[in-house]
Design a protein around this motif. Sequence first.
Motif, PDB file in Angstrom:
ATOM      1  N   TYR A  80       0.841  -1.193   0.000  1.00  0.00           N
ATOM      2  CA  TYR A  80       0.000   0.000   0.000  1.00  0.00           C
ATOM      3  C   TYR A  80       0.880   1.249   0.000  1.00  0.00           C
ATOM      4  O   TYR A  80       1.752   1.399   0.846  1.00  0.00           O
ATOM      5  CB  TYR A  80      -0.915   0.022   1.222  1.00  0.00           C
ATOM      6  N   LYS A  81       0.654   2.121  -0.927  1.00  0.00           N
ATOM      7  CA  LYS A  81       1.393   3.375  -1.026  1.00  0.00           C
ATOM      8  C   LYS A  81       0.428   4.526  -0.773  1.00  0.00           C
ATOM      9  O   LYS A  81      -0.394   4.850  -1.615  1.00  0.00           O
ATOM     10  CB  LYS A  81       2.035   3.542  -2.406  1.00  0.00           C
ATOM     11  N   HIS A  82       0.504   5.131   0.411  1.00  0.00           N
ATOM     12  CA  HIS A  82      -0.368   6.253   0.753  1.00  0.00           C
ATOM     13  C   HIS A  82       0.035   7.458  -0.090  1.00  0.00           C
ATOM     14  O   HIS A  82       1.222   7.772  -0.204  1.00  0.00           O
ATOM     15  CB  HIS A  82      -0.241   6.577   2.235  1.00  0.00           C
ATOM     16  N   PRO A  83      -0.915   8.154  -0.687  1.00  0.00           N
ATOM     17  CA  PRO A  83      -0.576   9.281  -1.560  1.00  0.00           C
ATOM     18  C   PRO A  83       0.152  10.420  -0.849  1.00  0.00           C
ATOM     19  O   PRO A  83       0.852  11.190  -1.491  1.00  0.00           O
ATOM     20  CB  PRO A  83      -1.926   9.745  -2.109  1.00  0.00           C
ATOM     21  N   LYS A  84       0.023  10.525   0.469  1.00  0.00           N
ATOM     22  CA  LYS A  84       0.707  11.599   1.192  1.00  0.00           C
ATOM     23  C   LYS A  84       1.968  11.123   1.911  1.00  0.00           C
ATOM     24  O   LYS A  84       2.579  11.876   2.658  1.00  0.00           O
ATOM     25  CB  LYS A  84      -0.245  12.240   2.195  1.00  0.00           C
ATOM     26  N   PRO A  86       5.792  10.459   2.524  1.00  0.00           N
ATOM     27  CA  PRO A  86       6.936  11.207   2.015  1.00  0.00           C
ATOM     28  C   PRO A  86       7.859  10.393   1.107  1.00  0.00           C
ATOM     29  O   PRO A  86       8.757  10.945   0.489  1.00  0.00           O
ATOM     30  CB  PRO A  86       7.669  11.640   3.289  1.00  0.00           C
ATOM     31  N   HIS A  87       7.641   9.084   1.027  1.00  0.00           N
ATOM     32  CA  HIS A  87       8.481   8.212   0.195  1.00  0.00           C
ATOM     33  C   HIS A  87       7.729   6.894  -0.006  1.00  0.00           C
ATOM     34  O   HIS A  87       7.045   6.427   0.900  1.00  0.00           O
ATOM     35  CB  HIS A  87       9.822   7.960   0.902  1.00  0.00           C
ATOM     36  N   PRO A  88       7.860   6.261  -1.171  1.00  0.00           N
ATOM     37  CA  PRO A  88       7.140   4.993  -1.411  1.00  0.00           C
ATOM     38  C   PRO A  88       7.478   3.881  -0.413  1.00  0.00           C
ATOM     39  O   PRO A  88       6.662   2.997  -0.175  1.00  0.00           O
ATOM     40  CB  PRO A  88       7.586   4.594  -2.818  1.00  0.00           C
ATOM     41  N   ASP A  89       8.669   3.924   0.208  1.00  0.00           N
ATOM     42  CA  ASP A  89       9.051   2.890   1.165  1.00  0.00           C
ATOM     43  C   ASP A  89       8.696   3.237   2.603  1.00  0.00           C
ATOM     44  O   ASP A  89       9.074   2.529   3.529  1.00  0.00           O
ATOM     45  CB  ASP A  89      10.549   2.601   1.063  1.00  0.00           C
ATOM     46  N   ILE A  90       7.971   4.330   2.814  1.00  0.00           N
ATOM     47  CA  ILE A  90       7.535   4.706   4.164  1.00  0.00           C
ATOM     48  C   ILE A  90       6.042   4.467   4.268  1.00  0.00           C
ATOM     49  O   ILE A  90       5.259   5.005   3.501  1.00  0.00           O
ATOM     50  CB  ILE A  90       7.864   6.181   4.462  1.00  0.00           C
ATOM     51  N   PHE A  91       5.667   3.632   5.222  1.00  0.00           N
ATOM     52  CA  PHE A  91       4.258   3.330   5.454  1.00  0.00           C
ATOM     53  C   PHE A  91       3.671   4.429   6.320  1.00  0.00           C
ATOM     54  O   PHE A  91       4.050   4.596   7.470  1.00  0.00           O
ATOM     55  CB  PHE A  91       4.120   1.967   6.132  1.00  0.00           C
ATOM     56  N   ARG A  92       2.775   5.196   5.774  1.00  0.00           N
ATOM     57  CA  ARG A  92       2.160   6.312   6.484  1.00  0.00           C
ATOM     58  C   ARG A  92       0.920   5.812   7.216  1.00  0.00           C
ATOM     59  O   ARG A  92       0.031   5.237   6.626  1.00  0.00           O
ATOM     60  CB  ARG A  92       1.764   7.419   5.514  1.00  0.00           C
ATOM     61  N   VAL A  93       0.898   6.069   8.504  1.00  0.00           N
ATOM     62  CA  VAL A  93      -0.248   5.715   9.352  1.00  0.00           C
ATOM     63  C   VAL A  93      -0.873   7.018   9.820  1.00  0.00           C
ATOM     64  O   VAL A  93      -0.195   7.859  10.410  1.00  0.00           O
ATOM     65  CB  VAL A  93       0.185   4.856  10.559  1.00  0.00           C
TER      66      VAL A  93
END
Length: 97
Positions: A80-84, A86-93
Amino acid sequence: RHSMAAEGLYQVTPILPHFGAEVRGFSLDGDGPLSEELVRQIKDDMTEYRVLVFKGQGKLSGARQVQISQQLGEVESTFYKHPKSPHPDIFRVSNNE
């Protein structure tokens, strides 16, 4: 209780007796790799404290966070790549969009 990491690279303050520590006294900012000595010390402190909180770092770019993470071990990306993020390899929660 404050203690100096080996060779005075930074200061470590335990959060709880057997879990977690704050790290202060150096900056993760920059564009080059961390020194081998610093990476080794961070890994040793992760083994001892299990969680390290790097205080006062300001805002690091997503690319810098991933660069540092790659020095500490294998980075596992999520599907899952959150649109916000900061990087494709960072999982944003987040609880907001």
